[in-house]
Scaffold this active site. Structure first.
Site, PDB file in Angstrom:
ATOM      1  N   GLU A 145       0.873  -1.156   0.000  1.00 36.04           N
ATOM      2  CA  GLU A 145       0.000   0.000   0.000  1.00 36.04           C
ATOM      3  C   GLU A 145       0.923   1.221   0.000  1.00 36.04           C
ATOM      4  OE1 GLU A 145      -2.770  -0.077   3.275  1.00 36.04           O
ATOM      5  OE2 GLU A 145      -3.639   1.820   2.620  1.00 36.04           O
ATOM      6  N   ARG A 155       4.815 -13.393   9.151  1.00 38.67           N
ATOM      7  CA  ARG A 155       5.410 -12.052   9.087  1.00 38.67           C
ATOM      8  C   ARG A 155       6.802 -12.088   9.674  1.00 38.67           C
ATOM      9  NH1 ARG A 155       1.825  -7.724   8.491  1.00 38.67           N
ATOM     10  NH2 ARG A 155       3.218  -6.118   9.274  1.00 38.67           N
ATOM     11  N   LYS A 171       4.132   0.016   9.415  1.00 37.49           N
ATOM     12  CA  LYS A 171       4.242   1.381   8.908  1.00 37.49           C
ATOM     13  C   LYS A 171       3.584   2.381   9.854  1.00 37.49           C
ATOM     14  CE  LYS A 171       2.938  -0.105   4.887  1.00 37.49           C
ATOM     15  NZ  LYS A 171       2.313  -0.170   3.572  1.00 37.49           N
TER      16      LYS A 171
HETATM   17  P1  ATP Z   1       2.320  -2.522   7.745  1.00 37.35           P
HETATM   18  O1  ATP Z   1       1.716  -3.157   8.924  1.00 37.35           O
HETATM   19  O2  ATP Z   1       3.770  -2.245   7.889  1.00 37.35           O
HETATM   20  O3  ATP Z   1       1.549  -1.359   7.200  1.00 37.35           O
HETATM   21  P2  ATP Z   1       1.158  -3.940   5.654  1.00 37.35           P
HETATM   22  O4  ATP Z   1       0.919  -5.386   5.566  1.00 37.35           O
HETATM   23  O5  ATP Z   1      -0.037  -3.085   5.867  1.00 37.35           O
HETATM   24  O6  ATP Z   1       2.286  -3.670   6.687  1.00 37.35           O
HETATM   25  P3  ATP Z   1       1.573  -3.508   2.895  1.00 37.35           P
HETATM   26  O7  ATP Z   1       2.177  -2.346   2.239  1.00 37.35           O
HETATM   27  O8  ATP Z   1       0.132  -3.748   2.703  1.00 37.35           O
HETATM   28  O9  ATP Z   1       1.923  -3.365   4.416  1.00 37.35           O
HETATM   29  O10 ATP Z   1       2.390  -4.828   2.602  1.00 37.35           O
HETATM   30  C1  ATP Z   1       2.745  -5.272   1.320  1.00 37.35           C
HETATM   31  C2  ATP Z   1       3.100  -6.712   1.406  1.00 37.35           C
HETATM   32  O11 ATP Z   1       4.170  -6.895   2.326  1.00 37.35           O
HETATM   33  C3  ATP Z   1       1.958  -7.575   1.898  1.00 37.35           C
HETATM   34  O12 ATP Z   1       1.900  -8.741   1.098  1.00 37.35           O
HETATM   35  C4  ATP Z   1       2.314  -7.904   3.298  1.00 37.35           C
HETATM   36  O13 ATP Z   1       1.810  -9.144   3.657  1.00 37.35           O
HETATM   37  C5  ATP Z   1       3.849  -7.884   3.253  1.00 37.35           C
HETATM   38  N1  ATP Z   1       4.389  -7.536   4.555  1.00 37.35           N
HETATM   39  C6  ATP Z   1       4.158  -6.408   5.266  1.00 37.35           C
HETATM   40  N2  ATP Z   1       4.771  -6.451   6.454  1.00 37.35           N
HETATM   41  C7  ATP Z   1       5.436  -7.634   6.499  1.00 37.35           C
HETATM   42  C8  ATP Z   1       6.256  -8.297   7.470  1.00 37.35           C
HETATM   43  N3  ATP Z   1       6.527  -7.717   8.650  1.00 37.35           N
HETATM   44  N4  ATP Z   1       6.767  -9.503   7.164  1.00 37.35           N
HETATM   45  C9  ATP Z   1       6.501 -10.083   5.987  1.00 37.35           C
HETATM   46  N5  ATP Z   1       5.737  -9.526   5.036  1.00 37.35           N
HETATM   47  C10 ATP Z   1       5.193  -8.331   5.285  1.00 37.35           C
HETATM   48 MG    MG Z   2      -1.621  -3.597   4.359  1.00 38.16          MG
END
Ligand code: ATP
Ligand code: MG
Length: 566
Positions: free
Chosen positions: A38, A265, A275
């Site tokens: 995102e 994760r 984030k």
């Molecule tokens: P955040 O909680 O940091 O906002 P998010 O999942 O909302 O993380 P996205 O930008 O939607 O962030 O993530 C893009 C991709 O990265 C998704 O497929 C998500 O599953 C993966 N991802 C995000 N954080 C992690 C993590 N800590 N470990 C492994 N994969 C991750």
């Molecule tokens: Mg997300």
């Protein structure tokens, strides 16, 4: 470490699944993944794990991995982040195919498919407010309550939905919901929301839309439109998989149905990988920016001097599992150290300088103190890196804590009457100190053994310490930032639920007036060097002669392993 790394990279359950799919000709033998961030912040080390999995698996099996920006929430997303996301992925060593894809590219198709579901009696417009909808969802083991609007006919729903899009209703006044099962044990299937009314400017579609699809409604359909075969995501989406499948099952799809698979994760001790929490650190002024070297953002780690290869090797090493677990920051650092030991040139830098004056240092033919040049090895691990010339004179800078007027037990460095080696130069013996009125040492006096040129006495006598030094006449001033853990607790927020309660107030120490050897003024911006005896330091990418400590020299991970009896 290397053996295990190879093993985990090749034998995880996702790769086994992909291999099976190829063998059985599922998806026509194709492999297509996607990385769907995102665009609401910068990528962090957790994303690196997902990138290594998504792009890595595609690469390994001759497939493609698309970069798709999951831009369904106009409130938090900005174009600013998109370029940096691409740059960070490229830095890690992967090339997202052009063009970059966006969920917002499919808004029209999604809208059509929503009308399709309405037509089939599988979606309805609900006029309830958000609180009511939430209260009616029920809970685990407790069925939800059907909305009074649930049994509207398709005609009425279509009309209302079109008018939602046309902007006839205020924000939040209506939603479109899938009509599934309000008493399903999986809460995700209790008539999930597909669209909300939200008048917000979208960074790509502008003001074209006032209804926006939810993540769940957009995600699987985007996968299907693009021809994704393996949709890999993190464990928190496990319950969403049933919904992912439900939507795909009920739509007239152009091709094969993609399959979602979840993995754990990545979380790391002493830091946060979310984030939202990272943004809070920025907003609270705890760190200076998204590339603050204390942050686990890829920008921060890069500025700190982490080689991209150390990050991807670490991700390969920890592998792909189904159980969430927190990895030790020391393990990640051991990958960084191993890579830098191979690649970083050695330099001398004195971070807390005190003068060392050689009273017997000769005067040269020009009447000035003599300058000698020593050829020092740039990297003992890599002879191709050659040598550099380092000037030596009778006035030097050494580390203040390499001298003790009254040496405590086991202190083998310089003290009055003691002989030590100045690295690659001479053996010197301290003779006394000079103090200011307040009693602080302002200079240490010493003599040198002219026969020890290069740092070894001809009679082979041993000295216990080798110290680094910088010629005072040639020294260049530098600023050095030392870093400690950003959070003092291994699991930030474990005690109170609020990670900020565990902030380490001393996560950064700024040392100004450091004295470094002249070659460091020529070190390219962004490059990492080893300061002899002190650790690895990254030259700031923008500010000359600012150095960030990447990691120390000691392998703390080895110590942890030893303590755990491994
Ligand atoms: P955040 O909680 O940091 O906002 P998010 O999942 O909302 O993380 P996205 O930008 O939607 O962030 O993530 C893009 C991709 O990265 C998704 O497929 C998500 O599953 C993966 N991802 C995000 N954080 C992690 C993590 N800590 N470990 C492994 N994969 C991750
Ligand atoms: Mg997300």
């Amino acid at each position: 470490m290397t053996e295990a790394a190879g093993a985990s990279a090749n034998s995880d359950f996702i790769r086994a699944m992909v291999r099976r799919d190829i063998e059985q000709g599922t998806f026509g033998g194709r492999v297509q993944t996607r990385f769907p961030p995102e665009p609401n912040g910068y990528l962090h080390i957790g994303h690196a794990k997902a990138i290594v999995i998504d792009f890595g698996i595609a690469r390994e099996f001759g497939g493609v991995c698309q970069l798709r920006l999951d831009d369904t929430n106009p409130d938090t997303e900005e174009a600013e982040y998109v370029d940096s996301i691409i740059a960070d992925i490229e830095w890690l060593g992967f090339t997202p195919p052009e063009p970059t894809l966006h969920a917002s590219d499919y808004f029209e198709q999604l809208y059509d498919w929503a009308q399709f579901l309405i037509g089939k009696g599988l979606a309805y417009v609900d006029d309830s407010d958000a609180d009511t909808i939430s209260a009616q969802r029920g809970g685990y083991g407790q069925p939800g309550v059907e909305s009074p609007f649930r049994n509207r006919g398709p005609e009425e729903n279509l009309d209302l939905f079109r008018r939602m899009r046309a902007g006839e209703f205020p924000d939040g006044s209506r939603v479109l919901r899938a009509k599934i099962d309000m008493s399903h044990e999986n809460m995700q299937l209790r008539d999930p929301i597909m669209y909300r009314i939200r008048r917000a400017h979208h960074y790509r579609t502008g003001d074209e839309w006032c209804i926006y699809p939810t993540y769940d409604w957009a995600h699987g359909q985007s996968d299907a439109i693009e021809g994704v075969t393996h949709s890999l995501c993190t464990l928190e989406f496990q319950d969403n998989r049933a919904l992912y499948d439900w939507y795909l099952e009920h739509l007239p799809l152009p091709g094969d149905r993609p399959r979602q698979t979840e993995f754990a994760r990545l979380e790391i001790t002493h830091t946060v990988t979310s984030k939202r929490r990272l943004r809070k650190l920025l907003e609270d002024g705890v760190v200076d920016g998204w590339d603050d070297p204390r942050l686990p953002t890829l920008r921060g780690l890069r500025r700190r001097g982490y080689p991209a290869s150390a990050i991807t090797e670490f991700c390969d090493y920890i592998g792909v599992t189904k159980t969430n677990s927190r990895q030790s920051i020391e393990l990640l650092e051991s990958f960084v150290r191993r890579e830098l030991n191979r690649s970083a040139q050695r330099r001398m830098a004195v971070t807390r300088p005190v003068k060392l004056i050689l009273d017997d240092w000769p005067v040269g033919i020009d009447g000035e103190p003599k300058v000698e040049w020593f050829e020092l090895t740039n990297n003992p691990e890599n002879p191709d890196d050659g040598v550099r010339s380092v000037p030596f004179t009778g006035e030097l800078w050494i580390e203040a804590d390499d001298f003790a007027e009254v040496p405590p037990p086991k202190f083998f460095r310089l003290s009055p009457g003691r002989e030590v080696r100045l690295r690659g130069a001479y053996l010197v013996t301290a003779t006394g100190v000079e103090k200011d009125a307040a009693g602080n040492i302002v200079a240490i006096h010493a003599t040198h053994d002219p026969d020890s040129r290069g740092g070894n006495a001809p009679d082979g006598r041993k000295v216990k310490s080798t110290m680094h030094w910088v010629s005072a006449a040639h020294a260049v001033d530098a600023t050095v930032m030392l870093y400690d853990r950003l959070f003092s607790a291994e699991v930030p927020g474990e005690r109170t639920g609020e990670p900020l309660d565990d902030l380490n107030p001393d996560s950064r120490e700024v040392l100004t007036g450091c004295k470094v050897e002249p070659a460091l003024a020529e070190t390219p911006l962004g490059e990492v060097v080893q300061f002899e005896r002190l650790g690895y330091f990254a030259h700031d990418p923008r500010e000359p002669l600012l150095f960030h400590r990447t990691v120390g020299l000691r392998d703390e991970w080895a110590n942890i392993q030893k303590r755990q009896g491994k």
